[in-house]
Design a protein around this motif. Structure first.
Motif, PDB file in Angstrom:
ATOM      1  N   LEU A  47      46.869  36.385  47.543  1.00 17.08           N
ATOM      2  CA  LEU A  47      47.014  36.708  46.118  1.00 17.08           C
ATOM      3  C   LEU A  47      48.468  37.001  45.782  1.00 17.08           C
ATOM      4  N   GLU A  48      49.139  37.764  46.622  1.00 16.94           N
ATOM      5  CA  GLU A  48      50.546  38.092  46.382  1.00 16.94           C
ATOM      6  C   GLU A  48      51.420  36.845  46.418  1.00 16.94           C
ATOM      7  N   ALA A  49      51.038  35.852  47.200  1.00 19.68           N
ATOM      8  CA  ALA A  49      51.813  34.611  47.312  1.00 19.68           C
ATOM      9  C   ALA A  49      51.704  33.729  46.068  1.00 19.68           C
ATOM     10  N   LEU A  50      50.748  34.033  45.179  1.00 17.41           N
ATOM     11  CA  LEU A  50      50.592  33.238  43.954  1.00 17.41           C
ATOM     12  C   LEU A  50      51.746  33.440  42.972  1.00 17.41           C
ATOM     13  N   GLY A  51      52.462  34.545  43.103  1.00 16.12           N
ATOM     14  CA  GLY A  51      53.621  34.751  42.240  1.00 16.12           C
ATOM     15  C   GLY A  51      53.629  36.067  41.494  1.00 16.12           C
ATOM     16  N   PRO A  52      52.658  36.307  40.596  1.00 16.18           N
ATOM     17  CA  PRO A  52      52.683  37.568  39.849  1.00 16.18           C
ATOM     18  C   PRO A  52      52.448  38.770  40.763  1.00 16.18           C
ATOM     19  N   PRO A  53      52.933  39.944  40.372  1.00 18.16           N
ATOM     20  CA  PRO A  53      52.613  41.140  41.143  1.00 18.16           C
ATOM     21  C   PRO A  53      51.103  41.380  41.145  1.00 18.16           C
ATOM     22  N   VAL A  54      50.633  42.026  42.207  1.00 23.71           N
ATOM     23  CA  VAL A  54      49.219  42.335  42.365  1.00 23.71           C
ATOM     24  C   VAL A  54      49.051  43.848  42.437  1.00 23.71           C
ATOM     25  N   ALA A  55      48.141  44.377  41.617  1.00 21.18           N
ATOM     26  CA  ALA A  55      47.724  45.781  41.700  1.00 21.18           C
ATOM     27  C   ALA A  55      46.253  45.762  42.085  1.00 21.18           C
ATOM     28  N   ALA A  56      45.911  46.457  43.156  1.00 16.97           N
ATOM     29  CA  ALA A  56      44.542  46.395  43.654  1.00 16.97           C
ATOM     30  C   ALA A  56      44.117  47.737  44.221  1.00 16.97           C
ATOM     31  N   VAL A  57      42.813  47.890  44.358  1.00 17.55           N
ATOM     32  CA  VAL A  57      42.211  49.026  45.045  1.00 17.55           C
ATOM     33  C   VAL A  57      41.299  48.476  46.131  1.00 17.55           C
ATOM     34  N   HIS A  58      41.001  49.302  47.120  1.00 17.56           N
ATOM     35  CA  HIS A  58      40.094  48.827  48.167  1.00 17.56           C
ATOM     36  C   HIS A  58      38.649  49.051  47.754  1.00 17.56           C
ATOM     37  N   GLY A  59      37.776  48.251  48.357  1.00 16.17           N
ATOM     38  CA  GLY A  59      36.345  48.358  48.101  1.00 16.17           C
ATOM     39  C   GLY A  59      35.601  48.843  49.328  1.00 16.17           C
ATOM     40  N   ASN A  60      34.289  48.805  49.253  1.00 17.77           N
ATOM     41  CA  ASN A  60      33.457  49.356  50.321  1.00 17.77           C
ATOM     42  C   ASN A  60      33.268  48.423  51.508  1.00 17.77           C
ATOM     43  N   VAL A  61      33.644  47.142  51.412  1.00 15.05           N
ATOM     44  CA  VAL A  61      33.505  46.240  52.557  1.00 15.05           C
ATOM     45  C   VAL A  61      34.861  45.769  53.094  1.00 15.05           C
ATOM     46  N   ASP A  62      35.928  46.377  52.639  1.00 17.62           N
ATOM     47  CA  ASP A  62      37.254  45.956  53.071  1.00 17.62           C
ATOM     48  C   ASP A  62      37.556  46.457  54.486  1.00 17.62           C
ATOM     49  N   ASP A  63      38.284  45.626  55.251  1.00 16.87           N
ATOM     50  CA  ASP A  63      38.595  45.984  56.630  1.00 16.87           C
ATOM     51  C   ASP A  63      39.749  46.979  56.689  1.00 16.87           C
ATOM     52  N   ALA A  64      40.076  47.421  57.902  1.00 15.69           N
ATOM     53  CA  ALA A  64      41.102  48.444  58.103  1.00 15.69           C
ATOM     54  C   ALA A  64      42.463  48.007  57.564  1.00 15.69           C
ATOM     55  N   GLY A  65      42.780  46.714  57.634  1.00 13.12           N
ATOM     56  CA  GLY A  65      44.050  46.225  57.112  1.00 13.12           C
ATOM     57  C   GLY A  65      44.178  46.409  55.612  1.00 13.12           C
ATOM     58  N   VAL A  66      43.081  46.197  54.893  1.00 10.16           N
ATOM     59  CA  VAL A  66      43.073  46.407  53.439  1.00 10.16           C
ATOM     60  C   VAL A  66      43.106  47.904  53.137  1.00 10.16           C
ATOM     61  N   LEU A  67      42.302  48.672  53.854  1.00  5.86           N
ATOM     62  CA  LEU A  67      42.258  50.121  53.622  1.00  5.86           C
ATOM     63  C   LEU A  67      43.630  50.762  53.824  1.00  5.86           C
ATOM     64  N   ALA A  68      44.395  50.251  54.781  1.00  2.00           N
ATOM     65  CA  ALA A  68      45.725  50.797  55.053  1.00  2.00           C
ATOM     66  C   ALA A  68      46.724  50.494  53.946  1.00  2.00           C
ATOM     67  N   ARG A  69      46.487  49.430  53.196  1.00  2.00           N
ATOM     68  CA  ARG A  69      47.450  48.998  52.174  1.00  2.00           C
ATOM     69  C   ARG A  69      47.098  49.389  50.751  1.00  2.00           C
TER      70      ARG A  69
END
Length: 164
Positions: A47-69
């Motif tokens: 998503l970040e590689a698409l160009g625009p800035p990305v603002a996101a939150v983690h969800g309940n099925v996200d892995d440790a890499g997403v939770l850390a970021r």
């Protein structure tokens, strides 16, 4: 300012990919909002590689890499509006007022989790909640969906986009 809003992408999973119409809107946006359940950090990277800035939150099925970021909740300033973000907004009963209390300084809250598109405005018109559904996992909904919002010094103007 133009926002592209997605949630519950649940990628990678089998042959599932973001629909091209969704990707085009993401690329054209000034800011991408993702309300959780990306699943893997490489999805956030894509998503970040698409160009625009990305603002996101983690969800309940996200892995440790997403939770850390990503945080569980956040507030984004966009075009003069303050938009809260959370993945799971809880039960439908009382949701709008509950989110208004939780994000008291915001004009709107974007959330996901249910995969059910929703746009509600408070009785006084001063607060909105928006769930864009899912562009990849429609569950019991008739179509895959995403959202957009235009923000120009006032409250966000949300639009639900059917992706087929």
């Amino acid at each position: 300012m133009e926002l592209a809003i997605i949630s519950d992408t649940h990628l990678p999973r089998g042959a599932r990919v973001l629909p091209e119409a969704c990707v085009a809107r993401l690329r054209a946006a000034d800011l991408i909002l993702h309300a959780g359940d990306l699943m893997r950090a490489e999805v956030l990277d894509a998503l970040e590689a698409l160009g625009p800035p990305v603002a996101a939150v983690h969800g309940n099925v996200d892995d440790a890499g997403v939770l850390a970021r990503l945080p569980e909740r956040r507030v984004v300033a966009a075009g003069g509006a303050r938009i809260g973000m959370v993945h799971d907004a809880g039960p439908a009963a009382g949701r709008l007022e509950r989110l208004r209390r939780a994000f008291g300084d915001c004009d709107a809250v974007v959330f996901g989790h249910s995969h059910i598109p929703l746009h509600e405005t408070s009785a006084d018109g001063a607060f909105q909640i928006f769930n864009p559904g899912s562009p990849t996992d429609r569950r019991r909904q008739p179509q895959h969906t995403m959202g957009t919002a235009t923000v120009d010094g006032g409250p966000p103007a949300f639009t639900l986009i059917a992706l087929g």
